[in-house]
Design an enzyme around this catalytic site. Structure first.
Site, PDB file in Angstrom:
ATOM      1  N   LYS A 507       0.791  -1.344   0.008  1.00  0.00           N
ATOM      2  CA  LYS A 507       0.197   0.005   0.220  1.00  0.00           C
ATOM      3  C   LYS A 507       0.723   1.487   0.297  1.00  0.00           C
ATOM      4  CE  LYS A 507      -3.694  -2.243   2.691  1.00  0.00           C
ATOM      5  NZ  LYS A 507      -2.852  -3.361   3.147  1.00  0.00           N
ATOM      6  N   LYS A 578      10.746 -16.823  -5.495  1.00  0.00           N
ATOM      7  CA  LYS A 578      11.106 -17.932  -6.703  1.00  0.00           C
ATOM      8  C   LYS A 578      10.557 -17.694  -8.069  1.00  0.00           C
ATOM      9  CE  LYS A 578       9.573 -21.307  -3.864  1.00  0.00           C
ATOM     10  NZ  LYS A 578       9.604 -20.881  -2.587  1.00  0.00           N
ATOM     11  N   VAL A 608      15.662 -21.598  -2.462  1.00  0.00           N
ATOM     12  CA  VAL A 608      15.999 -23.112  -2.167  1.00  0.00           C
ATOM     13  C   VAL A 608      16.280 -23.325  -1.046  1.00  0.00           C
ATOM     14  CG1 VAL A 608      16.781 -25.194  -2.804  1.00  0.00           C
ATOM     15  CG2 VAL A 608      16.295 -23.356  -4.766  1.00  0.00           C
ATOM     16  N   ALA A 610      15.369 -21.575   2.112  1.00  0.00           N
ATOM     17  CA  ALA A 610      15.543 -20.666   2.893  1.00  0.00           C
ATOM     18  C   ALA A 610      16.752 -20.104   3.136  1.00  0.00           C
ATOM     19  CB  ALA A 610      14.805 -20.739   4.248  1.00  0.00           C
ATOM     20  N   LEU A 612      19.753 -21.772   4.027  1.00  0.00           N
ATOM     21  CA  LEU A 612      20.461 -22.711   3.849  1.00  0.00           C
ATOM     22  C   LEU A 612      21.278 -22.319   2.718  1.00  0.00           C
ATOM     23  CD1 LEU A 612      19.011 -26.128   4.497  1.00  0.00           C
ATOM     24  CD2 LEU A 612      20.307 -24.933   6.068  1.00  0.00           C
ATOM     25  N   ASP A 677       5.973 -26.284  -5.734  1.00  0.00           N
ATOM     26  CA  ASP A 677       6.898 -25.554  -5.055  1.00  0.00           C
ATOM     27  C   ASP A 677       8.215 -26.268  -5.303  1.00  0.00           C
ATOM     28  OD1 ASP A 677       7.348 -23.057  -3.702  1.00  0.00           O
ATOM     29  OD2 ASP A 677       7.768 -24.438  -1.731  1.00  0.00           O
ATOM     30  N   LYS A 681      11.929 -25.376  -6.976  1.00  0.00           N
ATOM     31  CA  LYS A 681      13.065 -25.183  -6.509  1.00  0.00           C
ATOM     32  C   LYS A 681      14.433 -26.351  -7.272  1.00  0.00           C
ATOM     33  CE  LYS A 681      11.504 -24.346  -1.869  1.00  0.00           C
ATOM     34  NZ  LYS A 681      10.882 -24.806  -0.580  1.00  0.00           N
TER      35      LYS A 681
END
Ligand code: ADP
Ligand code: ASP
Ligand code: MG
Length: 814
Positions: A507, A578, A608, A610, A612, A677, A681
């Site tokens: 917004k 992604k 991919v 988070a 890591l 999802d 990845k």
């Protein structure tokens, strides 16, 4: 004896004059004080002349402002009983000014003589008022009109100092003066006919140094509004600091190339008599300032002393095959410029002698082109030389230091840091003395270039990173929290200065020019302007800050479409979204290409696993010459959570509901449950491994019945999970029977990728995977028997934010 010069900034108003008076009162020897016009007055006089010349009668508004400035000073700094005589003097001068301006309007003519006359009023008035103030402070002071001692002669349409006459007159006058303080107006002089002349804009410094030379004083003090000559213009480079010590030659180069704090000709008279100069701050008199003398010195290995720039220059280029080997070509060129009084800032000549390129001030450039073309009219008619080409809207940047010639790699560092920030260099010149490397660049890159060079050469490798953040939901707000906590650490230990410049949610947005106070981002955003992606982009582009990064913390397709234009503007992109990388191959490749072409980093580690380090590890393996044989991974935190908890005691429906409630799934859990999802990845990993795959190429083995996947409404979808209970229990029962566990696995092998539910037997690396953890096994040439394993929390706002943060730091360390 010494000479003190106070500039317009030091004599601007009653407060600053209080400081000046105190500095003068503290002197313990005979002094000469040179003063400028009150700050801004010379500019107002200039404006009034221009108006009059254009027939614009509103010049009276400039006169009014001039009057107000002086009246205010008089009223605040001079005793009432002395007001009438000084105010009537002010009125008399302003009447003269008005009459002269009326004359200009009538004749539509502004001669150099009239210009000087009008300019002189500024210093005439300021010196008169300051005399009164000093007298009221019981100081032993006399006023000497500089026009009586500084005499100019006209050469090539320029008023230059007639040293012989000036010397004689100055010596004569000072022989007679017994007061402790002699006050003089700067800038103004007269010619042999007694007419008023001036020494050029900013010329009060020169007045002071002329007198310093002739009277052979101990030191010249230039009092101004900054604590010395800075490493760069402090108004443009926040991190600039005062330079403690400069040689005459260094200071001359810096001032010649734009460091306005000292008027370029000022140092020459000092060199001749070896008189040191010091630049001091009227408002911080205890600051050490900058000492300028004959010695060149290096402290802390600081070879480059300063960076200065000239704001508005143009390149005039003369090219043509006919130039080769013709002697006298350059001579003719420079004679034209000399004749027209055009100051040449920089010259470069190609070694083939086919082209010569000079930089001049923009205002002189049209005249330069016209005169050069007319000088070479004959050669141009024979096509031996092309008509000169003219490029405006440029700036000149000069890096200065006496000892630069003894150190290698300075220009290399200069060019590579600018190149990295996509600053295009139009021309380069290095003086034979190698005291100076000058470049010409586009005006819009000036701020970025100055700050980049300053960072590289002066800031102990501190690197500034400027962030433009979109999306401040779960991940974005965590990211801001983490940045806020780490700012000091990064500054101290990694020499990274992270600045958040703009923030937007769906917004609202905040578009700042400077670092936003992160503590207050919520309040600031609430009162921010309406979100507008175009404006957000234009702001980032126009600020043109070095190491700018656009950060996408959303999952929005619309935002992912923004990346290309940021990358094309040399703004890096860091994203946990992604969509861009898993969209068409063409789009992915195009983003990668723009990233390389414009030197804009494009990092998406959090796409991919988070936080890591999966993509980084993959990139490092490949970059170091390893080859990927197989990738096997469990990459969905949400599916893991679901299948790790799915048992005989809890139904599939209940466990998916729980996963959603606890934030493990996408808002629409179908995206996770359909396997899309995970497919995205592994697609990204495949592409990063160099495979040209599309999402369609990924084999997805669904475990949700097709009918469930078709349901749009989320509540109905959850109901359908109850209806199809049996479908989910079957694989669970089979796994239990085989003493295995269910995992949703992604695989990449032999150029093919697939995702699907698998039974994992005891002993496999995936068997013990807990909670929402991810795991990835890289089988490569080097890791062929035992895979390289990356394992850990692969979902959640906290770790995703830290993954984005790690990408930002990666960029910072490059
Ligand atoms: P004065 O009125 O005292 O003569 P000037 O305005 O002529 O002062 O010069 C001082 C100004 O020069 C500073 O306020 C600063 O903005 C500008 N400046 C430009 N480059 C430099 C630099 N390298 N170091 C210090 N000041 C600079
Ligand atoms: N007042 C003159 C100017 O503004 C001279 C000076 O300040 O040095 O150019
Ligand atoms: Mg000045």
């Amino acid at each position: 004896m010494k000479v003190l010069k106070f500039g317009g900034t030091s004599v601007a108003n009653s407060d600053s004059l209080e400081k000046v008076t105190s500095i003068i009162s503290n002197q313990s020897e005979k002094i000469i004080v040179v003063v400028s016009a009150l700050g801004g007055v010379t500019d107002l006089l200039f404006k009034s002349m221009q108006k009059a010349l254009n027939g614009d009668e509103t010049f009276s508004s400039e006169i009014e402002i001039i009057e107000e400035k002086h009246l205010e000073l008089i009223k605040k700094s001079i005793k009432i009983i002395n007001h009438s005589k000084i105010i009537s003097y002010l009125k008399k001068i302003l009447n003269q000014l008005e009459t002269t301006l009326d004359g200009i309007i009538a004749l539509r003519e502004l001669t150099p003589k009239t210009i000087s006359k009008i300019y002189s009023y500024g210093e005439i008035l300021s010196s008169k008022i300051i005399l009164e103030i000093l007298k009221e402070n019981e100081l032993d002071v006399v006023l000497l009109d500089s026009r009586n001692i500084i005499i100019t002669e006209n050469k090539n349409n320029k008023d230059i100092v007639d040293w012989k006459k000036t010397s004689n007159k100055t010596n004569l006058y000072f022989e007679k003066i017994n007061s402790n303080i002699t006050l003089l107006p700067g800038f103004i002089s007269s010619n042999s006919k007694g007419e008023t002349t001036t020494l050029g804009r900013g010329g009060s410094d020169y007045t002071a140094s002329i007198i310093a030379n002739i009277l052979n004083v101990k030191i010249l003090e230039i009092w101004t509004d900054v604590s010395g000559m800075f490493t760069a213009n402090p108004k443009i480079v926040n991190q600039a600091t005062p330079i403690a010590k400069l040689s005459y030659l260094e200071a001359m180069e810096l001032s010649h190339f734009g460091a306005k704090v000292i008027f370029p000709p000022t140092l020459q008279p000092l060199v001749e008599k070896n008189i040191p100069a010091i630049i001091k701050n009227t408002f911080k008199p205890n600051d050490p300032g900058t000492l300028i003398d004959s010695k060149s010195s290096i402290k802390n290995n600081q070879v480059v002393k300063g960076i200065s720039h000239i704001d508005d220059v143009a390149l005039v280029s003369l090219e043509g095959s006919g130039m080769i080997g013709i002697p006298g070509f350059s001579k003719r060129l420079f004679e034209v410029l000399f004749r027209e009084n055009i100051n040449v800032i920089m010259i470069t000549q190609a070694s083939s002698e086919q082209s010569i390129c000079i930089a001049v001030n923009s205002i002189d450039s049209d005249l330069a082109k016209k005169e050069i073309d007319s000088e070479f009219e004959f050669e141009i008619s024979l096509n031996k030389v092309n008509p000169t080409s003219l490029e405006k809207g440029l700036v000149n940047i000069a890096m200065v230091g006496d000892k630069m010639k003894d150190h290698q790699g300075i220009s290399g560092k200069m060019f590579s840091s600018l190149g990295y920030n996509n600053v295009n260099i139009r021309a380069i010149a290095q003086g034979a003395s190698e005291r100076n490397i000058s470049i010409i660049i586009k005006k819009q890159d000036c701020h970025k270039a100055l700050n980049t060079l300053h960072e590289v050469f002066f800031e102990k490798n501190i690197k500034e990173i400027n962030l433009f953040i979109i999306g401040v939901g779960n991940v974005g707000s965590k990211l801001l929290e983490q940045i806020e906590k780490q700012v000091d650490y990064l500054n101290e230990f990694l020499q990274l200065r992270i600045r958040v410049i703009s923030i937007a949610n769906s917004k609202k947005m905040i578009l700042s020019n400077n670092s936003i106070n992160i503590n207050d981002w919520r309040i600031l955003l609430e009162s921010g302007e309406s979100n507008n992606l175009n404006k957000f982009y234009k702001h980032a582009k126009q600020l043109n800050l070095r190491n700018s990064i656009f950060i996408d913390n959303t999952a929005s397709k619309i935002i992912s479409l923004e990346y290309e234009r940021y990358l094309n503007s040399n703004i890096g992109v860091v994203t946990c979204n992604k969509i861009a990388c898993a969209d068409t191959l063409e789009n992915y490749l195009s983003l990668k290409k723009s990233s390389r072409k414009y030197g804009s980093p494009f990092l998406f580690e959090t796409n991919v696993g988070a936080g890591l380090p999966i993509i980084d590890t993959l990139n490092n393996l490949i970059a170091s010459g390893d080859q990927i044989i197989e990738i096997e991974a469990v990459l969905s935190g949400s599916l893991n959570f679901i299948f790790n908890n799915f048992s005989k005691d809890i139904s599939f429906h209940e466990i998916v509901l729980k996963a959603k409630k606890e934030g493990y799934t996408e808002p629409d859990p179908k995206i996770d449950l359909s396997g899309i999802d995970v497919a995205r990845k592994i697609l990204i990993l495949a592409r990063e491994s160099g495979l040209d795959l599309e999402l369609n190429d990924i084999e997805i083995k669904p475990f949700l019945p097709e009918q469930c996947l078709k349901i749009k409404d989320i509540d109905s979808f959850f109901k359908s999970l109850i209806d199809y209970e049996d479908e989910f229990n079957k694989p669970l029962e089979s796994a239990i029977k085989n003493k295995s566990r269910l995992k949703y696995v992604a695989q990449l092998k032999n150029g093919k990728a697939k995702v699907g539910l698998q039974e994992i037997a005891i002993g496999h690396n995936f068997y013990e995977l807990e909670g929402s953890d991810n795991i990835i096994l890289f089988y490569t040439n080097r890791y062929s028997e035992q895979p390289l394993i990356v394992k850990g929390a692969g979902a959640g706002a906290e770790v995703t934010a830290s993954g984005i943060f790690a990408d930002i730091i990666r960029i910072g360390k490059r």
